[in-house]
Design a protein around this motif. Sequence first.
Motif, PDB file in Angstrom:
ATOM      1  N   ILE A 124       0.859  -1.180   0.000  1.00 42.78           N
ATOM      2  CA  ILE A 124       0.000   0.000   0.000  1.00 42.78           C
ATOM      3  C   ILE A 124       0.898   1.233   0.000  1.00 42.78           C
ATOM      4  O   ILE A 124       1.521   1.562   0.998  1.00 42.78           O
ATOM      5  CB  ILE A 124      -0.960   0.007   1.209  1.00 42.78           C
ATOM      6  CG1 ILE A 124      -1.837  -1.256   1.205  1.00 42.78           C
ATOM      7  CG2 ILE A 124      -1.824   1.271   1.190  1.00 42.78           C
ATOM      8  CD1 ILE A 124      -2.780  -1.367   2.388  1.00 42.78           C
ATOM      9  N   GLU A 125       0.964   1.904  -1.153  1.00 40.26           N
ATOM     10  CA  GLU A 125       1.859   3.047  -1.308  1.00 40.26           C
ATOM     11  C   GLU A 125       1.183   4.380  -1.054  1.00 40.26           C
ATOM     12  O   GLU A 125       1.849   5.395  -0.879  1.00 40.26           O
ATOM     13  CB  GLU A 125       2.468   3.028  -2.710  1.00 40.26           C
ATOM     14  CG  GLU A 125       3.342   1.815  -2.943  1.00 40.26           C
ATOM     15  CD  GLU A 125       3.948   1.779  -4.340  1.00 40.26           C
ATOM     16  OE1 GLU A 125       3.668   2.694  -5.146  1.00 40.26           O
ATOM     17  OE2 GLU A 125       4.700   0.835  -4.614  1.00 40.26           O
ATOM     18  N   GLU A 126      -0.151   4.397  -1.080  1.00 44.97           N
ATOM     19  CA  GLU A 126      -0.869   5.631  -0.816  1.00 44.97           C
ATOM     20  C   GLU A 126      -2.256   5.320  -0.282  1.00 44.97           C
ATOM     21  O   GLU A 126      -2.771   4.214  -0.461  1.00 44.97           O
ATOM     22  CB  GLU A 126      -0.978   6.504  -2.066  1.00 44.97           C
ATOM     23  CG  GLU A 126      -1.946   5.988  -3.093  1.00 44.97           C
ATOM     24  CD  GLU A 126      -2.157   6.956  -4.258  1.00 44.97           C
ATOM     25  OE1 GLU A 126      -1.625   8.079  -4.244  1.00 44.97           O
ATOM     26  OE2 GLU A 126      -2.861   6.573  -5.191  1.00 44.97           O
ATOM     27  N   LEU A 127      -2.829   6.298   0.388  1.00 43.07           N
ATOM     28  CA  LEU A 127      -4.213   6.228   0.836  1.00 43.07           C
ATOM     29  C   LEU A 127      -4.979   7.369   0.177  1.00 43.07           C
ATOM     30  O   LEU A 127      -4.397   8.396  -0.185  1.00 43.07           O
ATOM     31  CB  LEU A 127      -4.315   6.377   2.354  1.00 43.07           C
ATOM     32  CG  LEU A 127      -3.735   5.251   3.192  1.00 43.07           C
ATOM     33  CD1 LEU A 127      -3.840   5.602   4.674  1.00 43.07           C
ATOM     34  CD2 LEU A 127      -4.422   3.941   2.907  1.00 43.07           C
ATOM     35  N   ILE A 128      -6.261   7.169   0.050  1.00 40.55           N
ATOM     36  CA  ILE A 128      -7.139   8.245  -0.391  1.00 40.55           C
ATOM     37  C   ILE A 128      -8.193   8.452   0.687  1.00 40.55           C
ATOM     38  O   ILE A 128      -8.345   7.630   1.596  1.00 40.55           O
ATOM     39  CB  ILE A 128      -7.801   7.944  -1.755  1.00 40.55           C
ATOM     40  CG1 ILE A 128      -8.672   6.682  -1.673  1.00 40.55           C
ATOM     41  CG2 ILE A 128      -6.771   7.862  -2.855  1.00 40.55           C
ATOM     42  CD1 ILE A 128      -9.611   6.507  -2.837  1.00 40.55           C
ATOM     43  N   ALA A 129      -8.922   9.526   0.564  1.00 35.44           N
ATOM     44  CA  ALA A 129     -10.056   9.794   1.436  1.00 35.44           C
ATOM     45  C   ALA A 129     -11.062  10.586   0.624  1.00 35.44           C
ATOM     46  O   ALA A 129     -10.689  11.372  -0.252  1.00 35.44           O
ATOM     47  CB  ALA A 129      -9.624  10.586   2.661  1.00 35.44           C
ATOM     48  N   ILE A 130     -12.323  10.350   0.902  1.00 41.23           N
ATOM     49  CA  ILE A 130     -13.373  11.136   0.280  1.00 41.23           C
ATOM     50  C   ILE A 130     -14.221  11.758   1.381  1.00 41.23           C
ATOM     51  O   ILE A 130     -14.421  11.163   2.436  1.00 41.23           O
ATOM     52  CB  ILE A 130     -14.249  10.298  -0.685  1.00 41.23           C
ATOM     53  CG1 ILE A 130     -14.843   9.076   0.009  1.00 41.23           C
ATOM     54  CG2 ILE A 130     -13.463   9.905  -1.920  1.00 41.23           C
ATOM     55  CD1 ILE A 130     -15.834   8.296  -0.845  1.00 41.23           C
ATOM     56  N   THR A 131     -14.658  12.957   1.124  1.00 44.90           N
ATOM     57  CA  THR A 131     -15.545  13.643   2.055  1.00 44.90           C
ATOM     58  C   THR A 131     -16.372  14.644   1.263  1.00 44.90           C
ATOM     59  O   THR A 131     -16.026  14.982   0.137  1.00 44.90           O
ATOM     60  CB  THR A 131     -14.770  14.344   3.192  1.00 44.90           C
ATOM     61  OG1 THR A 131     -15.693  14.766   4.198  1.00 44.90           O
ATOM     62  CG2 THR A 131     -13.960  15.520   2.699  1.00 44.90           C
ATOM     63  N   THR A 132     -17.438  15.077   1.856  1.00 46.44           N
ATOM     64  CA  THR A 132     -18.301  16.029   1.167  1.00 46.44           C
ATOM     65  C   THR A 132     -17.789  17.456   1.367  1.00 46.44           C
ATOM     66  O   THR A 132     -17.109  17.760   2.358  1.00 46.44           O
ATOM     67  CB  THR A 132     -19.754  15.914   1.676  1.00 46.44           C
ATOM     68  OG1 THR A 132     -19.770  16.102   3.095  1.00 46.44           O
ATOM     69  CG2 THR A 132     -20.347  14.570   1.314  1.00 46.44           C
ATOM     70  N   ILE A 136     -16.678  20.299   6.787  1.00 47.76           N
ATOM     71  CA  ILE A 136     -15.477  21.086   7.070  1.00 47.76           C
ATOM     72  C   ILE A 136     -14.591  20.402   8.112  1.00 47.76           C
ATOM     73  O   ILE A 136     -13.369  20.406   7.988  1.00 47.76           O
ATOM     74  CB  ILE A 136     -15.856  22.518   7.525  1.00 47.76           C
ATOM     75  CG1 ILE A 136     -16.753  23.194   6.486  1.00 47.76           C
ATOM     76  CG2 ILE A 136     -14.615  23.354   7.812  1.00 47.76           C
ATOM     77  CD1 ILE A 136     -16.207  23.240   5.080  1.00 47.76           C
ATOM     78  N   ALA A 137     -15.188  19.801   9.129  1.00 48.27           N
ATOM     79  CA  ALA A 137     -14.397  19.122  10.168  1.00 48.27           C
ATOM     80  C   ALA A 137     -13.576  17.984   9.563  1.00 48.27           C
ATOM     81  O   ALA A 137     -12.397  17.812   9.901  1.00 48.27           O
ATOM     82  CB  ALA A 137     -15.307  18.597  11.278  1.00 48.27           C
ATOM     83  N   SER A 138     -14.162  17.217   8.674  1.00 50.95           N
ATOM     84  CA  SER A 138     -13.437  16.124   8.032  1.00 50.95           C
ATOM     85  C   SER A 138     -12.321  16.659   7.137  1.00 50.95           C
ATOM     86  O   SER A 138     -11.213  16.116   7.115  1.00 50.95           O
ATOM     87  CB  SER A 138     -14.394  15.254   7.217  1.00 50.95           C
ATOM     88  OG  SER A 138     -13.710  14.142   6.679  1.00 50.95           O
ATOM     89  N   LEU A 162     -18.484  15.710  -3.823  1.00 48.27           N
ATOM     90  CA  LEU A 162     -17.684  14.691  -3.155  1.00 48.27           C
ATOM     91  C   LEU A 162     -16.231  14.980  -3.508  1.00 48.27           C
ATOM     92  O   LEU A 162     -15.869  15.010  -4.697  1.00 48.27           O
ATOM     93  CB  LEU A 162     -18.093  13.290  -3.621  1.00 48.27           C
ATOM     94  CG  LEU A 162     -17.454  12.136  -2.869  1.00 48.27           C
ATOM     95  CD1 LEU A 162     -17.895  12.146  -1.406  1.00 48.27           C
ATOM     96  CD2 LEU A 162     -17.833  10.811  -3.522  1.00 48.27           C
ATOM     97  N   LEU A 163     -15.410  15.242  -2.501  1.00 50.99           N
ATOM     98  CA  LEU A 163     -14.021  15.641  -2.697  1.00 50.99           C
ATOM     99  C   LEU A 163     -13.083  14.458  -2.484  1.00 50.99           C
ATOM    100  O   LEU A 163     -13.286  13.659  -1.568  1.00 50.99           O
ATOM    101  CB  LEU A 163     -13.651  16.758  -1.714  1.00 50.99           C
ATOM    102  CG  LEU A 163     -14.586  17.966  -1.677  1.00 50.99           C
ATOM    103  CD1 LEU A 163     -14.110  18.959  -0.617  1.00 50.99           C
ATOM    104  CD2 LEU A 163     -14.693  18.617  -3.043  1.00 50.99           C
ATOM    105  N   LEU A 164     -12.037  14.379  -3.296  1.00 54.82           N
ATOM    106  CA  LEU A 164     -11.049  13.310  -3.204  1.00 54.82           C
ATOM    107  C   LEU A 164      -9.738  13.885  -2.673  1.00 54.82           C
ATOM    108  O   LEU A 164      -9.259  14.916  -3.164  1.00 54.82           O
ATOM    109  CB  LEU A 164     -10.822  12.678  -4.581  1.00 54.82           C
ATOM    110  CG  LEU A 164      -9.770  11.576  -4.655  1.00 54.82           C
ATOM    111  CD1 LEU A 164     -10.235  10.336  -3.885  1.00 54.82           C
ATOM    112  CD2 LEU A 164      -9.478  11.217  -6.110  1.00 54.82           C
TER     113      LEU A 164
END
Length: 176
Positions: A124-132, A136-138, A162-164
């Motif tokens: 696992i060379e990278e992680l991603i995250a998604i949030t709306t 703002i807290a996320s 939806l933000l990456l």
Amino acid sequence: MEVIHTSRLRLKMATKDDALFIQDLYSSEDFKRFVGDKQLHTKQDAERYIEENILTMYRNHGVCLLVVERLSDSTPIGVCGLIKRDQFDAYDIGYGFLPTCYGCGFGLESSLAIIEYTKKNPQIEELIAITTSDNIASQKLLSRLGFTYVKVESKLSDTIDLLLYRLPLINHETHP
């Protein structure tokens, strides 16, 4: 996944014994707003969700959301872990906490533990995250964890995207 400990928390695999907690967490207004309504109206719905989603993800991909408990009293307060979504090559860090636990640093602490755990896996060379875009807290938490905004992944409504986000794990140092 193995049990992960921090100075204040224990992150462990979900079991049927966690069904009422999962139902409570996933039914909170913020969870439904920012993550989605999983329709967990009964304990049986939550048991089924644990089996068909959390534990199946672990069996299929070796990762899943873990139940986050306070070490001091073993009270479950949230979930945090990795998710493998079909539409992404990278693993996605995910988290959610009871509203009574906001502002206590549990999201940061548990996410840092997941990142450190993940660094031990050279595949696992990278992680991603998604949030709306309205969470703002996320977004602030992801920034503190070292994630950088990549793009709008999709449009959810006229006002919410939806933000990456992305976090390379090679040579990454966490700064709580």
